[in-house]
Design an enzyme around this catalytic site. Sequence first.
Site, mmCIF file in Angstrom:
data_model
loop_
_atom_site.group_PDB
_atom_site.id
_atom_site.type_symbol
_atom_site.label_atom_id
_atom_site.label_comp_id
_atom_site.label_asym_id
_atom_site.label_seq_id
_atom_site.Cartn_x
_atom_site.Cartn_y
_atom_site.Cartn_z
ATOM 1 N N ASP A 212 64.552 -16.707 -33.653
ATOM 2 C CA ASP A 212 63.751 -15.667 -34.312
ATOM 3 C C ASP A 212 62.393 -16.257 -34.714
ATOM 4 O OD1 ASP A 212 65.121 -17.307 -36.156
ATOM 5 O OD2 ASP A 212 64.881 -15.839 -37.758
ATOM 6 N N HIS A 541 69.856 -18.640 -27.229
ATOM 7 C CA HIS A 541 69.230 -17.460 -27.842
ATOM 8 C C HIS A 541 67.836 -17.821 -28.366
ATOM 9 C CE1 HIS A 541 69.169 -13.674 -30.094
ATOM 10 N NE2 HIS A 541 68.672 -14.355 -31.109
ATOM 11 N N ASP A 589 77.172 -19.468 -22.687
ATOM 12 C CA ASP A 589 75.762 -19.808 -22.484
ATOM 13 C C ASP A 589 74.996 -18.553 -22.067
ATOM 14 O OD1 ASP A 589 73.413 -21.160 -22.283
ATOM 15 O OD2 ASP A 589 73.800 -21.917 -20.263
ATOM 16 N N GLU A 598 72.580 -20.276 -30.237
ATOM 17 C CA GLU A 598 71.185 -20.259 -30.681
ATOM 18 C C GLU A 598 70.639 -21.694 -30.690
ATOM 19 O OE1 GLU A 598 70.469 -17.550 -33.816
ATOM 20 O OE2 GLU A 598 68.323 -17.943 -33.889
HETATM 21 O O1 9MR Z 1 72.792 -21.688 -39.324
HETATM 22 C C1 9MR Z 1 73.038 -20.562 -40.142
HETATM 23 C C2 9MR Z 1 74.515 -20.460 -40.403
HETATM 24 O O2 9MR Z 1 74.962 -21.576 -41.148
HETATM 25 C C3 9MR Z 1 74.817 -19.177 -41.137
HETATM 26 O O3 9MR Z 1 76.214 -19.025 -41.244
HETATM 27 C C4 9MR Z 1 74.210 -17.993 -40.397
HETATM 28 C C5 9MR Z 1 74.418 -16.670 -41.123
HETATM 29 O O4 9MR Z 1 73.719 -16.644 -42.324
HETATM 30 O O5 9MR Z 1 72.819 -18.188 -40.243
HETATM 31 C C6 9MR Z 1 72.503 -19.322 -39.487
HETATM 32 O O6 9MR Z 1 71.127 -19.445 -39.437
HETATM 33 C C7 9MR Z 1 70.396 -18.510 -38.670
HETATM 34 C C8 9MR Z 1 69.413 -17.838 -39.601
HETATM 35 O O7 9MR Z 1 70.121 -17.035 -40.499
HETATM 36 C C9 9MR Z 1 68.346 -17.044 -38.856
HETATM 37 N N1 9MR Z 1 67.702 -17.858 -37.878
HETATM 38 C C10 9MR Z 1 68.652 -18.403 -36.926
HETATM 39 C C11 9MR Z 1 69.637 -19.293 -37.616
HETATM 40 C C12 9MR Z 1 70.560 -19.997 -36.635
HETATM 41 O O8 9MR Z 1 71.456 -19.156 -36.017
#
Ligand code: 9MR
Length: 617
Positions: A212, A541, A589, A598
């Site tokens: 993002d 992602h 993947d 991601e």
């Molecule tokens: O890495 C984060 C994970 O520990 C959490 O469980 C999750 C839900 O809150 O969010 C992950 O972080 C994401 C973030 O919220 C938005 N940008 C992408 C991050 C990686 O997936």
Amino acid sequence: MGRLLMLVTAMGLTALFIASAWENPPSYEAAAADRLPRVLVNQLGYLPDGPKRATLVTGAQSPLPWRLLDEDGLKVASGLTEPAGADPTAGLNVHVIDFSAFAGSGQGFRLHSDGDTSFPFVIGRGFYEALARDAFGYFYPVRSGIAIDGKIAGSSYARPAGHAASPGDAAVNKGDRGVACLMPEQAVEAYGEPWTCKYRLDVTGGWYDAGDHGKYVVNGGISVGQLMSAYERTLYVEGASNALLTDGALAVPESGNGVPDVLDEARWELEFLVKMQVPEGEPLAGMAHHKVHDTEWTGLPLMPHEDDKPRALHRPSTAATLNLAAAAAQGARLFKEFDPRFSESLLVAAERAYEAAKAHPNLYAPASDNAGGGAYDDDDVSDEFYWAAAELFITTGEERYREDIKASSYFSGDAFREYGFDWAFVAAMGRLSLSLVPNRFSDEQIASFRASVVEAAQHFVELQQGRAFGQIYTPADGRFGWGSNHLMAQIGIIVARAYDYSGAKHFRDAALEAADYLFGRNALALSYVTGHGSAYAMNQHSRWFAHQLDPALPRPPDGALAGGPNVWLQDTIAAERLSGCAPQLCYIDHIESWSTNEITVNWNAALAQYAAFLAGE
Ligand code: 9MR
């Protein structure tokens, strides 16, 4: 399209087939293969003087012969497999092949057993240096607020600066130059209170968090902290190689400026973190805004400079403020010799942040603040207080920080969890720094910090010994969660540090073997790092490394770590295609699988710090 596995058992023979082929084969190896190898190796290779183990998937219950073949297919070693039973994380019956005794080196080795052959691998050196360079190099192409130069990052990664404009002047991209706070009605949704602010901040710069376009202070803080720690280790661990951490070692625009490139990269994020601080004279002055991102979620693909959504500052949080304090305090000591004024400004910001956090010790980021960006919610900041006090004490030697460290439950309590550490649990960051960097605690106290690292590592190593894939993150329930891959690296870092402190070889071996899982000795026979291995993840992602959706866009850069198996299957494609998966198989993947696939700065920072150790061996 990813690969789905089908376990076919007939007449006592077990075979593993690929149910759906690679859509974009990464190499001739994977393209040629119509099924996964059952002899699972570290596809990068093995060090000549390191442990050398592989995993065989088989229905057999008793030992089977194995052969190590050289590049010409000639047998150079042989032995018997060690049956290890059903592995709960893979749902497969497995054996271990131990060829550690083999002393030769070269390229193109393969292991053969039970009628199947592994991907080829190297026994030698050099591959972890390449990995480390790429893992550190990941950060430049994810910088915000600066045009990415194709001559530096590679032509396919060139792009205009993202979010560099002022909200008013841009036709498309609203930019981060003058960002306002959430409006009260938006804040009610997020926090249950109509919080807002009257100022705007220039929060250009920093790194995009992940796939993002959001920028999150807690995650930025741990990420930049880990990059700096990789560098800092080379200052204090005898024999630690700094080859990758000098000026000119990485592909960044600042190369050649007399400052180690890894610190140049860190500075890009540190300057952003400081910009997120609430100005003097405003409510919550000195606190850090938890995050800045779009007010609603955008789709894929979307280049950073083409994002047309308004951006907003979110409510400050104690966790973000303490992450800023910790990272800035560490930055202050590391930049002292290179740029005393910058160093001083970091220390001022760190001290301000710490005081503000003490004045507002429980302003938590809630899970409900998730419109348009991740929540990074955290309602226990005792670990963040410990980390910040630790970095400030090391840098300043001031008594007040020592007192806070001693009053923390983490002073003598366990700073390492079952999963090591991550953005939400950072006590380990404090402990690893207090045990590494000379500071004003007594020698006995520092020795006890070190002993605690060694003790934690010993526990991880004992767990690893029972795991047939050599994996070092071994949750008691066997269930891998979001970002499981980076936890392999985090624990690898702890175990590597135990080797630094104790010199005990079994820690070195364990830290080396832990890498096998990430590079293909896993139930998917897949390397989770783009560009490294015979078959690797490449459709992570991301809104701009979105080749799978638009062939004109690049894949994630080499060195990008995929989040990895996540049993909770939180996105649609994972839920649809992986339902019922054994933990190691809960990964696809595919670019739409944000919960398993991601990319993120904190995962790559873990990989980079770990790879720096591996490369040094
Ligand atoms: O890495 C984060 C994970 O520990 C959490 O469980 C999750 C839900 O809150 O969010 C992950 O972080 C994401 C973030 O919220 C938005 N940008 C992408 C991050 C990686 O997936």
